[in-house]
Write a protein that holds these residues in place. Sequence first.
Motif, PDB file in Angstrom:
ATOM      1  N   ALA A  95       0.861  -1.174   0.000  1.00 17.40           N
ATOM      2  CA  ALA A  95       0.000   0.000   0.000  1.00 17.40           C
ATOM      3  C   ALA A  95       0.906   1.236   0.000  1.00 17.40           C
ATOM      4  O   ALA A  95       1.982   1.230   0.600  1.00 17.40           O
ATOM      5  CB  ALA A  95      -0.892   0.017   1.233  1.00 17.40           C
ATOM      6  N   MET A  96       0.479   2.270  -0.692  1.00 16.55           N
ATOM      7  CA  MET A  96       1.276   3.480  -0.838  1.00 16.55           C
ATOM      8  C   MET A  96       0.453   4.690  -0.409  1.00 16.55           C
ATOM      9  O   MET A  96      -0.780   4.682  -0.506  1.00 16.55           O
ATOM     10  CB  MET A  96       1.717   3.679  -2.289  1.00 16.55           C
ATOM     11  N   GLY A  97       1.148   5.724   0.003  1.00 17.14           N
ATOM     12  CA  GLY A  97       0.410   6.923   0.406  1.00 17.14           C
ATOM     13  C   GLY A  97       1.281   8.152   0.449  1.00 17.14           C
ATOM     14  O   GLY A  97       2.499   8.089   0.206  1.00 17.14           O
ATOM     15  N   TRP A  98       0.629   9.259   0.731  1.00 20.27           N
ATOM     16  CA  TRP A  98       1.307  10.541   0.897  1.00 20.27           C
ATOM     17  C   TRP A  98       0.849  11.176   2.218  1.00 20.27           C
ATOM     18  O   TRP A  98      -0.362  11.310   2.446  1.00 20.27           O
ATOM     19  CB  TRP A  98       0.979  11.494  -0.252  1.00 20.27           C
ATOM     20  N   PHE A  99       1.814  11.522   3.044  1.00 18.96           N
ATOM     21  CA  PHE A  99       1.575  12.342   4.226  1.00 18.96           C
ATOM     22  C   PHE A  99       2.086  13.743   3.933  1.00 18.96           C
ATOM     23  O   PHE A  99       2.882  13.955   3.029  1.00 18.96           O
ATOM     24  CB  PHE A  99       2.346  11.785   5.431  1.00 18.96           C
ATOM     25  N   ARG A 100       1.647  14.678   4.749  1.00 19.30           N
ATOM     26  CA  ARG A 100       2.221  16.017   4.684  1.00 19.30           C
ATOM     27  C   ARG A 100       2.287  16.617   6.086  1.00 19.30           C
ATOM     28  O   ARG A 100       1.523  16.235   6.974  1.00 19.30           O
ATOM     29  CB  ARG A 100       1.421  16.938   3.770  1.00 19.30           C
ATOM     30  N   GLN A 101       3.215  17.543   6.250  1.00 18.00           N
ATOM     31  CA  GLN A 101       3.326  18.275   7.505  1.00 18.00           C
ATOM     32  C   GLN A 101       3.618  19.730   7.196  1.00 18.00           C
ATOM     33  O   GLN A 101       4.681  20.052   6.646  1.00 18.00           O
ATOM     34  CB  GLN A 101       4.407  17.701   8.408  1.00 18.00           C
ATOM     35  N   GLU A 137       0.312  19.289  12.652  1.00 17.86           N
ATOM     36  CA  GLU A 137       0.608  17.880  12.811  1.00 17.86           C
ATOM     37  C   GLU A 137       0.686  17.205  11.438  1.00 17.86           C
ATOM     38  O   GLU A 137       0.096  17.662  10.459  1.00 17.86           O
ATOM     39  CB  GLU A 137      -0.472  17.201  13.651  1.00 17.86           C
ATOM     40  N   ARG A 138       1.411  16.125  11.405  1.00 23.16           N
ATOM     41  CA  ARG A 138       1.496  15.356  10.178  1.00 23.16           C
ATOM     42  C   ARG A 138       0.139  14.722   9.896  1.00 23.16           C
ATOM     43  O   ARG A 138      -0.509  14.208  10.799  1.00 23.16           O
ATOM     44  CB  ARG A 138       2.569  14.288  10.323  1.00 23.16           C
ATOM     45  N   GLU A 139      -0.283  14.756   8.630  1.00 19.57           N
ATOM     46  CA  GLU A 139      -1.579  14.190   8.272  1.00 19.57           C
ATOM     47  C   GLU A 139      -1.459  13.337   7.017  1.00 19.57           C
ATOM     48  O   GLU A 139      -0.655  13.618   6.125  1.00 19.57           O
ATOM     49  CB  GLU A 139      -2.620  15.293   8.043  1.00 19.57           C
ATOM     50  N   ALA A 157       3.417  22.542   2.672  1.00 18.36           N
ATOM     51  CA  ALA A 157       3.881  21.495   3.593  1.00 18.36           C
ATOM     52  C   ALA A 157       5.043  20.744   2.959  1.00 18.36           C
ATOM     53  O   ALA A 157       5.311  20.879   1.754  1.00 18.36           O
ATOM     54  CB  ALA A 157       2.753  20.516   3.903  1.00 18.36           C
ATOM     55  N   VAL A 158       5.688  19.938   3.779  1.00 17.82           N
ATOM     56  CA  VAL A 158       6.587  18.920   3.255  1.00 17.82           C
ATOM     57  C   VAL A 158       5.745  17.672   3.024  1.00 17.82           C
ATOM     58  O   VAL A 158       5.020  17.236   3.925  1.00 17.82           O
ATOM     59  CB  VAL A 158       7.741  18.620   4.220  1.00 17.82           C
ATOM     60  N   TYR A 159       5.825  17.138   1.830  1.00 20.41           N
ATOM     61  CA  TYR A 159       5.042  15.959   1.457  1.00 20.41           C
ATOM     62  C   TYR A 159       5.952  14.736   1.456  1.00 20.41           C
ATOM     63  O   TYR A 159       7.016  14.740   0.838  1.00 20.41           O
ATOM     64  CB  TYR A 159       4.413  16.158   0.082  1.00 20.41           C
ATOM     65  N   TYR A 160       5.485  13.697   2.144  1.00 24.38           N
ATOM     66  CA  TYR A 160       6.258  12.473   2.294  1.00 24.38           C
ATOM     67  C   TYR A 160       5.536  11.309   1.618  1.00 24.38           C
ATOM     68  O   TYR A 160       4.340  11.080   1.849  1.00 24.38           O
ATOM     69  CB  TYR A 160       6.432  12.119   3.769  1.00 24.38           C
ATOM     70  N   CYS A 161       6.273  10.570   0.848  1.00 24.01           N
ATOM     71  CA  CYS A 161       5.777   9.324   0.269  1.00 24.01           C
ATOM     72  C   CYS A 161       5.995   8.205   1.287  1.00 24.01           C
ATOM     73  O   CYS A 161       7.047   8.158   1.944  1.00 24.01           O
ATOM     74  CB  CYS A 161       6.540   9.032  -1.019  1.00 24.01           C
ATOM     75  N   VAL A 162       4.996   7.331   1.418  1.00 22.58           N
ATOM     76  CA  VAL A 162       5.104   6.237   2.381  1.00 22.58           C
ATOM     77  C   VAL A 162       4.664   4.931   1.745  1.00 22.58           C
ATOM     78  O   VAL A 162       3.910   4.922   0.764  1.00 22.58           O
ATOM     79  CB  VAL A 162       4.255   6.514   3.651  1.00 22.58           C
ATOM     80  N   GLY A 170      10.957  13.352   1.785  1.00 26.04           N
ATOM     81  CA  GLY A 170      10.058  14.496   1.707  1.00 26.04           C
ATOM     82  C   GLY A 170      10.420  15.481   0.622  1.00 26.04           C
ATOM     83  O   GLY A 170      11.586  15.601   0.237  1.00 26.04           O
ATOM     84  N   THR A 171       9.407  16.161   0.129  1.00 27.97           N
ATOM     85  CA  THR A 171       9.605  17.215  -0.865  1.00 27.97           C
ATOM     86  C   THR A 171       8.739  18.407  -0.468  1.00 27.97           C
ATOM     87  O   THR A 171       7.584  18.236  -0.082  1.00 27.97           O
ATOM     88  CB  THR A 171       9.274  16.714  -2.279  1.00 27.97           C
ATOM     89  N   GLN A 172       9.300  19.595  -0.570  1.00 33.91           N
ATOM     90  CA  GLN A 172       8.611  20.801  -0.125  1.00 33.91           C
ATOM     91  C   GLN A 172       7.665  21.306  -1.200  1.00 33.91           C
ATOM     92  O   GLN A 172       8.048  21.444  -2.377  1.00 33.91           O
ATOM     93  CB  GLN A 172       9.627  21.893   0.214  1.00 33.91           C
ATOM     94  N   VAL A 173       6.445  21.601  -0.782  1.00 33.32           N
ATOM     95  CA  VAL A 173       5.471  22.271  -1.636  1.00 33.32           C
ATOM     96  C   VAL A 173       5.084  23.575  -0.950  1.00 33.32           C
ATOM     97  O   VAL A 173       4.657  23.566   0.207  1.00 33.32           O
ATOM     98  CB  VAL A 173       4.222  21.401  -1.865  1.00 33.32           C
TER      99      VAL A 173
END
Length: 122
Positions: free
Chosen positions: A33-39, A44-46, A92-97, A115-118
């Motif tokens: 399973a894959m996803g994207w979080f952001r902070q 808080e990270r979501e 946010a900074v976006y993280y692939c998980v 993470g990558t900054q947006v």
Amino acid sequence: QVQLVESGGGLVQAGDSLRLSCTVSGRTFSTYAMGWFRQGPGKERELVAAVSWSGSNIYYGESVKDRFTISRDYAPNTVYLQMSSLKPEDTAVYYCVADENGLGYIMSPTYWGQGTQVTVSS
């Protein structure tokens, strides 16, 4: 060993679109399973979006529904986050998980990208 490498972040204006990519190394990408979080700053990270290994089950956070689209390709092993109608609050900074246990475990994923900054300006 699984490695996640994000790309596609940057500075955009409100209302613009941006696509994030996450390239995954590892032999069993197709079963993760894959996803994207952001902070965002001071937030808080979501979890923003997630997709099951088959692509048949997808989750979106309330704040991005109807604006963001998650998708995955198996050749190459890449997951995308297409973001449209961007708002300053999407900054946010976006993280692939990734998680090998399935979509139900994506809230506590095993693997994280760096993470990558947006940044969305008003």
